[in-house]
Design a protein around this motif. Structure first.
Motif, PDB file in Angstrom:
ATOM      1  N   PHE A 167       0.818  -1.350  -0.055  1.00  0.00           N
ATOM      2  CA  PHE A 167       0.043  -0.005   0.033  1.00  0.00           C
ATOM      3  C   PHE A 167       0.717   1.365   0.058  1.00  0.00           C
ATOM      4  CE2 PHE A 167      -2.441  -3.267   2.385  1.00  0.00           C
ATOM      5  CZ  PHE A 167      -3.691  -3.364   1.741  1.00  0.00           C
ATOM      6  N   TRP A 168       0.820   2.273  -0.748  1.00  0.00           N
ATOM      7  CA  TRP A 168       1.025   3.498  -0.604  1.00  0.00           C
ATOM      8  C   TRP A 168       0.040   4.607  -0.786  1.00  0.00           C
ATOM      9  CZ3 TRP A 168       3.494   5.150  -5.782  1.00  0.00           C
ATOM     10  CH2 TRP A 168       3.746   3.719  -6.564  1.00  0.00           C
ATOM     11  N   TRP A 169       0.018   5.689   0.184  1.00  0.00           N
ATOM     12  CA  TRP A 169      -0.920   6.742  -0.089  1.00  0.00           C
ATOM     13  C   TRP A 169      -0.317   8.119   0.560  1.00  0.00           C
ATOM     14  CZ3 TRP A 169      -0.628   2.941   3.729  1.00  0.00           C
ATOM     15  CH2 TRP A 169      -0.557   3.320   4.933  1.00  0.00           C
ATOM     16  N   PRO A 170      -0.811   9.289   0.226  1.00  0.00           N
ATOM     17  CA  PRO A 170      -0.468  10.625   0.738  1.00  0.00           C
ATOM     18  C   PRO A 170      -0.715  10.825   1.621  1.00  0.00           C
ATOM     19  CG  PRO A 170      -1.977  10.663  -1.032  1.00  0.00           C
ATOM     20  CD  PRO A 170      -1.725   9.361  -0.961  1.00  0.00           C
ATOM     21  N   GLN A 171      -0.455  11.776   2.675  1.00  0.00           N
ATOM     22  CA  GLN A 171      -0.901  12.325   3.926  1.00  0.00           C
ATOM     23  C   GLN A 171      -2.448  12.773   3.706  1.00  0.00           C
ATOM     24  OE1 GLN A 171       1.595  12.946   6.151  1.00  0.00           O
ATOM     25  NE2 GLN A 171      -0.096  12.998   7.842  1.00  0.00           N
ATOM     26  N   ASP A 172      -2.814  13.296   2.666  1.00  0.00           N
ATOM     27  CA  ASP A 172      -4.471  13.630   2.705  1.00  0.00           C
ATOM     28  C   ASP A 172      -5.126  12.366   2.262  1.00  0.00           C
ATOM     29  OD1 ASP A 172      -3.995  13.322  -0.344  1.00  0.00           O
ATOM     30  OD2 ASP A 172      -4.107  15.516  -0.661  1.00  0.00           O
ATOM     31  N   ARG A 173      -4.643  11.521   1.951  1.00  0.00           N
ATOM     32  CA  ARG A 173      -5.297  10.212   1.551  1.00  0.00           C
ATOM     33  C   ARG A 173      -6.142  10.311   0.298  1.00  0.00           C
ATOM     34  NH1 ARG A 173      -7.738   8.471   7.631  1.00  0.00           N
ATOM     35  NH2 ARG A 173      -5.518   8.219   8.658  1.00  0.00           N
ATOM     36  N   SER A 174      -5.629  11.282  -0.746  1.00  0.00           N
ATOM     37  CA  SER A 174      -6.467  11.542  -2.042  1.00  0.00           C
ATOM     38  C   SER A 174      -6.322  10.186  -2.852  1.00  0.00           C
ATOM     39  CB  SER A 174      -6.001  12.752  -2.584  1.00  0.00           C
ATOM     40  OG  SER A 174      -4.773  12.856  -2.600  1.00  0.00           O
ATOM     41  N   TRP A 175      -5.367   9.254  -2.688  1.00  0.00           N
ATOM     42  CA  TRP A 175      -5.252   8.185  -3.599  1.00  0.00           C
ATOM     43  C   TRP A 175      -4.529   7.193  -2.830  1.00  0.00           C
ATOM     44  CZ3 TRP A 175      -0.296   7.048  -3.572  1.00  0.00           C
ATOM     45  CH2 TRP A 175       0.566   8.058  -3.693  1.00  0.00           C
ATOM     46  N   VAL A 176      -4.869   5.759  -3.267  1.00  0.00           N
ATOM     47  CA  VAL A 176      -3.957   4.739  -2.550  1.00  0.00           C
ATOM     48  C   VAL A 176      -3.855   3.696  -3.889  1.00  0.00           C
ATOM     49  CG1 VAL A 176      -4.733   2.556  -0.822  1.00  0.00           C
ATOM     50  CG2 VAL A 176      -5.743   4.835  -0.435  1.00  0.00           C
ATOM     51  N   VAL A 177      -2.478   3.315  -3.527  1.00  0.00           N
ATOM     52  CA  VAL A 177      -2.169   2.331  -4.499  1.00  0.00           C
ATOM     53  C   VAL A 177      -1.963   1.011  -3.722  1.00  0.00           C
ATOM     54  CG1 VAL A 177      -0.070   1.600  -6.177  1.00  0.00           C
ATOM     55  CG2 VAL A 177      -0.895   3.900  -5.882  1.00  0.00           C
ATOM     56  N   THR A 178      -2.421  -0.169  -4.248  1.00  0.00           N
ATOM     57  CA  THR A 178      -2.468  -1.358  -3.591  1.00  0.00           C
ATOM     58  C   THR A 178      -1.781  -2.210  -4.746  1.00  0.00           C
ATOM     59  OG1 THR A 178      -4.299  -1.007  -2.303  1.00  0.00           O
ATOM     60  CG2 THR A 178      -3.561  -3.535  -2.684  1.00  0.00           C
ATOM     61  N   THR A 179      -0.492  -3.025  -4.090  1.00  0.00           N
ATOM     62  CA  THR A 179       0.004  -4.106  -5.110  1.00  0.00           C
ATOM     63  C   THR A 179      -0.143  -5.376  -4.193  1.00  0.00           C
ATOM     64  OG1 THR A 179       1.216  -2.830  -6.155  1.00  0.00           O
ATOM     65  CG2 THR A 179       1.863  -5.116  -6.248  1.00  0.00           C
ATOM     66  N   ASP A 180      -1.238  -6.198  -4.355  1.00  0.00           N
ATOM     67  CA  ASP A 180      -1.382  -7.419  -3.509  1.00  0.00           C
ATOM     68  C   ASP A 180      -0.307  -8.471  -3.832  1.00  0.00           C
ATOM     69  OD1 ASP A 180      -3.646  -9.012  -1.589  1.00  0.00           O
ATOM     70  OD2 ASP A 180      -2.621 -10.290  -3.198  1.00  0.00           O
ATOM     71  N   TYR A 181       0.341  -9.030  -2.503  1.00  0.00           N
ATOM     72  CA  TYR A 181       1.445  -9.932  -2.861  1.00  0.00           C
ATOM     73  C   TYR A 181       1.303 -11.129  -3.807  1.00  0.00           C
ATOM     74  CZ  TYR A 181      -0.541 -13.899  -0.207  1.00  0.00           C
ATOM     75  OH  TYR A 181      -1.032 -15.072   0.394  1.00  0.00           O
ATOM     76  N   ASP A 182       0.088 -11.597  -3.987  1.00  0.00           N
ATOM     77  CA  ASP A 182       0.109 -12.661  -5.012  1.00  0.00           C
ATOM     78  C   ASP A 182      -0.686 -12.324  -6.249  1.00  0.00           C
ATOM     79  OD1 ASP A 182      -2.545 -12.763  -4.031  1.00  0.00           O
ATOM     80  OD2 ASP A 182      -2.495 -14.928  -3.515  1.00  0.00           O
ATOM     81  N   LEU A 183      -0.641 -11.087  -6.728  1.00  0.00           N
ATOM     82  CA  LEU A 183      -1.493 -10.672  -7.883  1.00  0.00           C
ATOM     83  C   LEU A 183      -0.686 -10.097  -8.727  1.00  0.00           C
ATOM     84  CD1 LEU A 183      -4.919  -9.026  -6.532  1.00  0.00           C
ATOM     85  CD2 LEU A 183      -4.377 -11.394  -7.330  1.00  0.00           C
ATOM     86  N   LEU A 184      -1.192 -10.179 -10.141  1.00  0.00           N
ATOM     87  CA  LEU A 184      -0.201  -9.620 -11.333  1.00  0.00           C
ATOM     88  C   LEU A 184      -0.620  -8.091 -11.547  1.00  0.00           C
ATOM     89  CD1 LEU A 184      -0.073 -13.061 -13.482  1.00  0.00           C
ATOM     90  CD2 LEU A 184       1.747 -12.084 -12.029  1.00  0.00           C
ATOM     91  N   SER A 185      -1.410  -7.476 -10.823  1.00  0.00           N
ATOM     92  CA  SER A 185      -1.791  -6.255 -11.194  1.00  0.00           C
ATOM     93  C   SER A 185      -1.836  -5.285 -10.238  1.00  0.00           C
ATOM     94  CB  SER A 185      -3.165  -6.347 -11.870  1.00  0.00           C
ATOM     95  OG  SER A 185      -3.247  -6.881 -13.058  1.00  0.00           O
ATOM     96  N   THR A 186      -1.715  -4.047 -10.320  1.00  0.00           N
ATOM     97  CA  THR A 186      -1.792  -3.135  -9.251  1.00  0.00           C
ATOM     98  C   THR A 186      -3.098  -2.246  -9.217  1.00  0.00           C
ATOM     99  OG1 THR A 186       0.612  -2.888  -8.823  1.00  0.00           O
ATOM    100  CG2 THR A 186      -0.852  -0.955  -8.172  1.00  0.00           C
ATOM    101  N   TYR A 187      -3.698  -1.944  -8.255  1.00  0.00           N
ATOM    102  CA  TYR A 187      -5.012  -1.117  -8.149  1.00  0.00           C
ATOM    103  C   TYR A 187      -4.975   0.200  -7.514  1.00  0.00           C
ATOM    104  CZ  TYR A 187      -7.046  -5.610  -9.803  1.00  0.00           C
ATOM    105  OH  TYR A 187      -7.052  -6.708 -10.493  1.00  0.00           O
ATOM    106  N   VAL A 188      -5.475   1.202  -7.928  1.00  0.00           N
ATOM    107  CA  VAL A 188      -5.395   2.614  -7.562  1.00  0.00           C
ATOM    108  C   VAL A 188      -6.902   3.112  -7.336  1.00  0.00           C
ATOM    109  CG1 VAL A 188      -4.648   4.608  -7.926  1.00  0.00           C
ATOM    110  CG2 VAL A 188      -3.288   2.844  -8.855  1.00  0.00           C
ATOM    111  N   GLY A 189      -7.257   3.729  -6.182  1.00  0.00           N
ATOM    112  CA  GLY A 189      -8.242   4.382  -5.976  1.00  0.00           C
ATOM    113  C   GLY A 189      -7.752   5.794  -6.128  1.00  0.00           C
ATOM    114  N   CYS A 190      -8.695   6.644  -6.579  1.00  0.00           N
ATOM    115  CA  CYS A 190      -8.156   8.119  -6.532  1.00  0.00           C
ATOM    116  C   CYS A 190      -9.478   8.950  -7.303  1.00  0.00           C
ATOM    117  CB  CYS A 190      -7.110   8.098  -7.695  1.00  0.00           C
ATOM    118  SG  CYS A 190      -7.292   7.306  -9.513  1.00  0.00           S
ATOM    119  N   SER A 191      -9.099  10.243  -7.645  1.00  0.00           N
ATOM    120  CA  SER A 191      -9.843  11.100  -8.113  1.00  0.00           C
ATOM    121  C   SER A 191     -10.365  10.774  -9.719  1.00  0.00           C
ATOM    122  CB  SER A 191      -9.736  12.430  -8.122  1.00  0.00           C
ATOM    123  OG  SER A 191      -8.272  12.677  -8.922  1.00  0.00           O
ATOM    124  N   ALA A 192     -11.166  11.054 -10.427  1.00  0.00           N
ATOM    125  CA  ALA A 192     -11.585  10.758 -11.714  1.00  0.00           C
ATOM    126  C   ALA A 192     -10.358  11.422 -12.614  1.00  0.00           C
ATOM    127  CB  ALA A 192     -13.055  11.477 -12.113  1.00  0.00           C
TER     128      ALA A 192
END
Length: 228
Positions: A167-192
């Motif tokens: 997981f990585w995210w900024p102080q304001d939590r305006s986005w989150v990056v997740t790279t699960d330990y056994d998946l082949l893709s990374t997922y991001v939640g963020c603004s449009a």
């Protein structure tokens, strides 16, 4: 993906995020909301680039391989949809890394997110990776700037290998990056707006998803869907 957790998150920097993860509906497989909290305007899947296993440094994109395999480049696409082009049974000539976004995509994403978040601090967290492979009593969390991403990875390489951060995210939590330990893709939640920038970045191979999109490997190609 399912692992019995041996620690709690109370009092850790991951507590806010962990408390918001989970399924909102019943159904087969695992979904985005188990990796990235609901409540963001947009969600994006970034595909980990395939690399040649012969050491040549060549890479292959999911969309091109999907076209060669006669399957759609789809938000819930599994690598199992891809047809091997090997001349005979044996090891595949192409591999994507689970648990780690490839270095070119990782650098491009970090640069892009730096323009979104400016100089505010960023958290980098290792959760299940630290639980499975590290001798730790709680998740490992490091704090710095996006420019510190590779330094954080290097500092934990001996203990946790190439994986993460999960997981990585900024102080304001305006986005989150997740790279699960056994998946082949990374997922991001963020603004449009941030999602649109990710989707149009030439280095990143990405598609829009929703919190209910499947993330596991057991999805099936849509019936009658055409390749793009």
């Amino acid at each position: 993906m399912t692992v019995k957790r041996e620690w709690t998150y109370e009092g850790t920097e991951l507590a806010w995020l962990h408390d918001r993860l989970g399924r909102s509906v019943d159904g087969p497989g695992h979904v985005v909301s188990e990796l990235v909290p609901e409540g963001y305007e947009a969600y994006v899947r970034i595909f980990h680039r395939f690399r040649a296993t012969d050491g040549s440094g060549r890479s292959r994109r999911w969309q091109a391989w999907a076209k060669d395999s006669g399957v759609p480049f789809h938000p819930e696409m599994s690598h199992r949809w891809l047809r091997s082009d090997e001349p005979a049974p044996g090891p595949w000539r192409w591999a994507a890394d689970d648990g780690v976004l490839d270095e070119h995509s990782r650098a491009a994403l970090a640069r892009l997110l730096a323009t979104v978040s400016g100089e505010q601090g960023v958290y980098f967290a290792y959760d299940l990776g630290a639980l499975l492979w590290g001798d730790h009593d709680e998740p490992l969390v490091r704090h710095g700037s996006l420019a510190d991403l590779e330094n954080v990875r290097e500092s934990l390489r001996d203990a946790l290998g190439e994986s993460g951060p999960e997981f990585w995210w900024p102080q304001d939590r305006s986005w989150v990056v997740t790279t699960d330990y056994d998946l082949l893709s990374t997922y991001v939640g963020c603004s449009a707006r941030t999602a649109e920038r990710i989707l149009t970045d030439e280095t990143l191979e990405a598609l829009p998803v929703t919190p209910r999109s499947r993330v596991d490997w057991d999805t099936e190609p849509p019936q009658g869907a055409a390749t793009h």
